[in-house]
Design a protein around this motif. Structure first.
Motif, PDB file in Angstrom:
ATOM      1  N   PRO A 261       0.816  -1.222   0.000  1.00 40.16           N
ATOM      2  CA  PRO A 261       0.000   0.000   0.000  1.00 40.16           C
ATOM      3  C   PRO A 261       0.845   1.266   0.000  1.00 40.16           C
ATOM      4  CG  PRO A 261       0.061  -0.951   2.192  1.00 40.16           C
ATOM      5  CD  PRO A 261       0.748  -1.937   1.285  1.00 40.16           C
ATOM      6  N   PHE A 262       0.242   2.349  -0.488  1.00 40.40           N
ATOM      7  CA  PHE A 262       0.904   3.646  -0.454  1.00 40.40           C
ATOM      8  C   PHE A 262      -0.139   4.751  -0.555  1.00 40.40           C
ATOM      9  CE2 PHE A 262       0.874   2.421  -4.958  1.00 40.40           C
ATOM     10  CZ  PHE A 262       0.367   3.555  -5.568  1.00 40.40           C
ATOM     11  N   VAL A 263       0.272   5.936  -0.161  1.00 38.59           N
ATOM     12  CA  VAL A 263      -0.544   7.142  -0.303  1.00 38.59           C
ATOM     13  C   VAL A 263       0.275   8.166  -1.063  1.00 38.59           C
ATOM     14  CG1 VAL A 263      -1.850   8.939   0.881  1.00 38.59           C
ATOM     15  CG2 VAL A 263      -1.666   6.663   1.910  1.00 38.59           C
ATOM     16  N   LEU A 264      -0.372   8.876  -1.973  1.00 35.60           N
ATOM     17  CA  LEU A 264       0.307   9.888  -2.779  1.00 35.60           C
ATOM     18  C   LEU A 264      -0.395  11.228  -2.567  1.00 35.60           C
ATOM     19  CD1 LEU A 264       2.561  10.234  -4.938  1.00 35.60           C
ATOM     20  CD2 LEU A 264       0.794   9.897  -6.669  1.00 35.60           C
ATOM     21  N   PHE A 265       0.359  12.208  -2.090  1.00 36.19           N
ATOM     22  CA  PHE A 265      -0.183  13.543  -1.845  1.00 36.19           C
ATOM     23  C   PHE A 265       0.258  14.476  -2.963  1.00 36.19           C
ATOM     24  CE2 PHE A 265       0.382  11.620   2.373  1.00 36.19           C
ATOM     25  CZ  PHE A 265      -0.886  11.794   2.915  1.00 36.19           C
ATOM     26  N   THR A 266      -0.697  14.990  -3.715  1.00 34.52           N
ATOM     27  CA  THR A 266      -0.412  16.018  -4.710  1.00 34.52           C
ATOM     28  C   THR A 266      -0.622  17.357  -4.021  1.00 34.52           C
ATOM     29  OG1 THR A 266      -1.224  14.579  -6.480  1.00 34.52           O
ATOM     30  CG2 THR A 266      -1.007  16.929  -6.973  1.00 34.52           C
ATOM     31  N   MET A 267       0.468  18.090  -3.843  1.00 37.31           N
ATOM     32  CA  MET A 267       0.448  19.292  -3.021  1.00 37.31           C
ATOM     33  C   MET A 267       0.405  20.560  -3.876  1.00 37.31           C
ATOM     34  SD  MET A 267       0.567  17.845  -0.073  1.00 37.31           S
ATOM     35  CE  MET A 267       0.858  19.247   1.027  1.00 37.31           C
ATOM     36  N   PRO A 268      -0.199  21.629  -3.354  1.00 35.72           N
ATOM     37  CA  PRO A 268      -0.119  22.922  -4.044  1.00 35.72           C
ATOM     38  C   PRO A 268       1.282  23.500  -3.904  1.00 35.72           C
ATOM     39  CG  PRO A 268      -1.178  23.180  -1.904  1.00 35.72           C
ATOM     40  CD  PRO A 268      -0.960  21.705  -2.093  1.00 35.72           C
ATOM     41  N   ARG A 269       1.634  24.412  -4.779  1.00 35.56           N
ATOM     42  CA  ARG A 269       2.931  25.059  -4.658  1.00 35.56           C
ATOM     43  C   ARG A 269       2.997  25.818  -3.341  1.00 35.56           C
ATOM     44  NH1 ARG A 269       4.717  28.396  -9.755  1.00 35.56           N
ATOM     45  NH2 ARG A 269       6.621  28.380  -8.492  1.00 35.56           N
ATOM     46  N   PRO A 270       4.161  25.867  -2.689  1.00 39.83           N
ATOM     47  CA  PRO A 270       5.480  25.450  -3.172  1.00 39.83           C
ATOM     48  C   PRO A 270       5.863  24.042  -2.756  1.00 39.83           C
ATOM     49  CG  PRO A 270       5.747  26.654  -1.138  1.00 39.83           C
ATOM     50  CD  PRO A 270       4.256  26.601  -1.424  1.00 39.83           C
ATOM     51  N   TYR A 271       4.909  23.252  -2.300  1.00 39.70           N
ATOM     52  CA  TYR A 271       5.237  21.933  -1.768  1.00 39.70           C
ATOM     53  C   TYR A 271       5.390  20.913  -2.901  1.00 39.70           C
ATOM     54  CZ  TYR A 271       3.023  24.373   2.131  1.00 39.70           C
ATOM     55  OH  TYR A 271       2.676  25.306   3.065  1.00 39.70           O
ATOM     56  N   PRO A 272       6.309  19.981  -2.764  1.00 39.01           N
ATOM     57  CA  PRO A 272       6.465  18.930  -3.777  1.00 39.01           C
ATOM     58  C   PRO A 272       5.448  17.814  -3.571  1.00 39.01           C
ATOM     59  CG  PRO A 272       8.076  18.606  -2.044  1.00 39.01           C
ATOM     60  CD  PRO A 272       7.357  19.882  -1.710  1.00 39.01           C
ATOM     61  N   GLU A 273       5.266  17.010  -4.571  1.00 40.36           N
ATOM     62  CA  GLU A 273       4.459  15.796  -4.439  1.00 40.36           C
ATOM     63  C   GLU A 273       5.160  14.864  -3.446  1.00 40.36           C
ATOM     64  OE1 GLU A 273       2.446  13.197  -7.840  1.00 40.36           O
ATOM     65  OE2 GLU A 273       4.593  12.822  -7.688  1.00 40.36           O
ATOM     66  N   VAL A 274       4.373  14.169  -2.613  1.00 39.14           N
ATOM     67  CA  VAL A 274       4.940  13.302  -1.585  1.00 39.14           C
ATOM     68  C   VAL A 274       4.244  11.946  -1.608  1.00 39.14           C
ATOM     69  CG1 VAL A 274       5.364  12.978   0.883  1.00 39.14           C
ATOM     70  CG2 VAL A 274       5.464  15.277  -0.095  1.00 39.14           C
ATOM     71  N   ALA A 275       5.031  10.886  -1.637  1.00 38.53           N
ATOM     72  CA  ALA A 275       4.506   9.529  -1.496  1.00 38.53           C
ATOM     73  C   ALA A 275       4.795   9.048  -0.082  1.00 38.53           C
ATOM     74  CB  ALA A 275       5.146   8.590  -2.518  1.00 38.53           C
ATOM     75  N   TYR A 276       3.882   8.265   0.470  1.00 37.60           N
ATOM     76  CA  TYR A 276       4.017   7.781   1.842  1.00 37.60           C
ATOM     77  C   TYR A 276       3.812   6.276   1.868  1.00 37.60           C
ATOM     78  CZ  TYR A 276       2.611   6.889   6.718  1.00 37.60           C
ATOM     79  OH  TYR A 276       2.494   6.385   7.988  1.00 37.60           O
ATOM     80  N   ILE A 277       4.726   5.584   2.514  1.00 40.27           N
ATOM     81  CA  ILE A 277       4.581   4.151   2.715  1.00 40.27           C
ATOM     82  C   ILE A 277       4.843   3.844   4.185  1.00 40.27           C
ATOM     83  CG2 ILE A 277       5.114   3.440   0.349  1.00 40.27           C
ATOM     84  CD1 ILE A 277       7.958   2.925   1.185  1.00 40.27           C
ATOM     85  N   GLU A 278       4.177   2.806   4.672  1.00 37.56           N
ATOM     86  CA  GLU A 278       4.291   2.437   6.083  1.00 37.56           C
ATOM     87  C   GLU A 278       4.286   0.925   6.216  1.00 37.56           C
ATOM     88  OE1 GLU A 278       1.717   2.909  10.247  1.00 37.56           O
ATOM     89  OE2 GLU A 278       1.296   4.208   8.522  1.00 37.56           O
ATOM     90  N   ASN A 279       5.166   0.410   7.047  1.00 34.48           N
ATOM     91  CA  ASN A 279       5.182  -1.018   7.352  1.00 34.48           C
ATOM     92  C   ASN A 279       5.743  -1.207   8.753  1.00 34.48           C
ATOM     93  OD1 ASN A 279       8.059  -0.898   7.108  1.00 34.48           O
ATOM     94  ND2 ASN A 279       7.858  -1.172   4.884  1.00 34.48           N
ATOM     95  N   LEU A 280       6.014  -2.438   9.135  1.00 33.11           N
ATOM     96  CA  LEU A 280       6.505  -2.705  10.480  1.00 33.11           C
ATOM     97  C   LEU A 280       7.867  -2.051  10.741  1.00 33.11           C
ATOM     98  CD1 LEU A 280       5.498  -6.458  10.949  1.00 33.11           C
ATOM     99  CD2 LEU A 280       4.459  -4.448  12.016  1.00 33.11           C
TER     100      LEU A 280
END
Length: 286
Positions: free
Chosen positions: A225-244
């Protein structure tokens, strides 16, 4: 009274990185800048490394020193400086029950223009009912956690869902494996209620839910699984992953791999209409 330690958040890192880039583009050393601003060199280095929070007035002075006068980006950086200092309710209300690595997650949720997620095992937290969330938290987080701590975790998850309140500019898209819909988390009654809630949420104009049918076989996101955040400027796009092993935030361009994977998942998943029909069918079966 002791002060809370400064948390090296993503927003602090983004601001420090941009200030360092501007300084280096001008060919200026930390010593030169420190002398001009009458600041300690080591303090400026800590600002750039996001080890200390920088005051908005200092950002203003640095931008002037660097001759950076592009109005829109200048204002964005000054606003980002305010964000570095701002304490969100997540920091204030839940800092005692989650570690510092999680604080960035609800902040990203609350600022994102678009949130996209792939969920092979469980439904995304933004769509969970309280009963479903409790069953997940009691099984996954800490099975032996005391009831008062579990209640706080549940409340945090429910509070995060307020991101939809008053924000028509956010869109949330998710691809869910059919297996996640058929897993009776919390028992048949809890799961049936959860699926009915999911079908209701899917009616929102800013929500898209797609289901990957079990018979599909292999696809582009079998790594998890993953989450992808599309951010407004000036922030970059960020992907998030989580596990043990922990939590990991991957900024653009490293996030591009996740965006491509998500785009491929959407293409092979059922369309939103067919997906909601399947959700309703499974709910009736339960």
């Amino acid at each position: 009274m002791a002060h809370k330690p400064f948390i090296r958040t993503l927003r602090a890192q983004w601001l420090g990185q941009r200030l360092r880039e501007l300084r280096e583009e001008r060919g200026m050393t930390l010593e030169t800048v420190a002398e001009h601003l009458n600041r300690d060199r080591s303090a400026l280095g800590r600002y750039e490394r996001a080890e200390w929070p920088i005051q908005r007035n200092d950002v203003y002075a640095l931008l002037d020193l660097y001759g950076f006068h592009r109005a829109q980006e200048r204002q964005q950086l000054l606003s980002l400086a305010e964000e570095v200092w701002r304490t969100d309710r997540w920091d204030e209300d839940y800092g005692d029950v989650v570690d510092a690595s999680f604080i960035d997650f609800p902040w990203l949720e609350s600022r994102a223009a678009r949130i996209s997620s792939y969920n092979p095992l469980l439904l995304p937290g933004l769509f969970q009912t309280r009963a479903y969330a409790e069953a997940v938290i009691r099984s996954v987080e800490e099975p032996d956690a005391p009831d008062d701590l579990v209640a706080r975790w549940i409340d945090l998850r429910m509070q995060r869902q307020r991101v939809f309140e008053g924000r028509r500019d956010i869109s949330v898209s998710t691809v869910v494996e059919e297996a996640a819909l058929r897993r009776p988390v919390g028992g048949r009654a809890v799961m049936a209620a959860q699926l009915r809630h999911l079908a209701e949420v899917a009616r929102r104009s800013n929500v898209e839910i797609r289901v990957l049918p079990t018979g599909l076989g292999t696809h582009s996101a079998l790594n998890g699984p993953f989450v992808l955040f599309t951010m407004p400027r000036p922030y970059p796009e960020v992907a998030y992953i989580e596990n043990l092993g922990g939590r990991l935030y991957l900024e653009a361009p490293k996030s591009e791999r996740f965006r491509r994977a998500y785009d491929r998942l959407r293409k092979v998943a059922l369309d939103p209409h067919e997906s909601v029909k399947l959700v309703a069918t499974i709910a009736e079966e339960l």
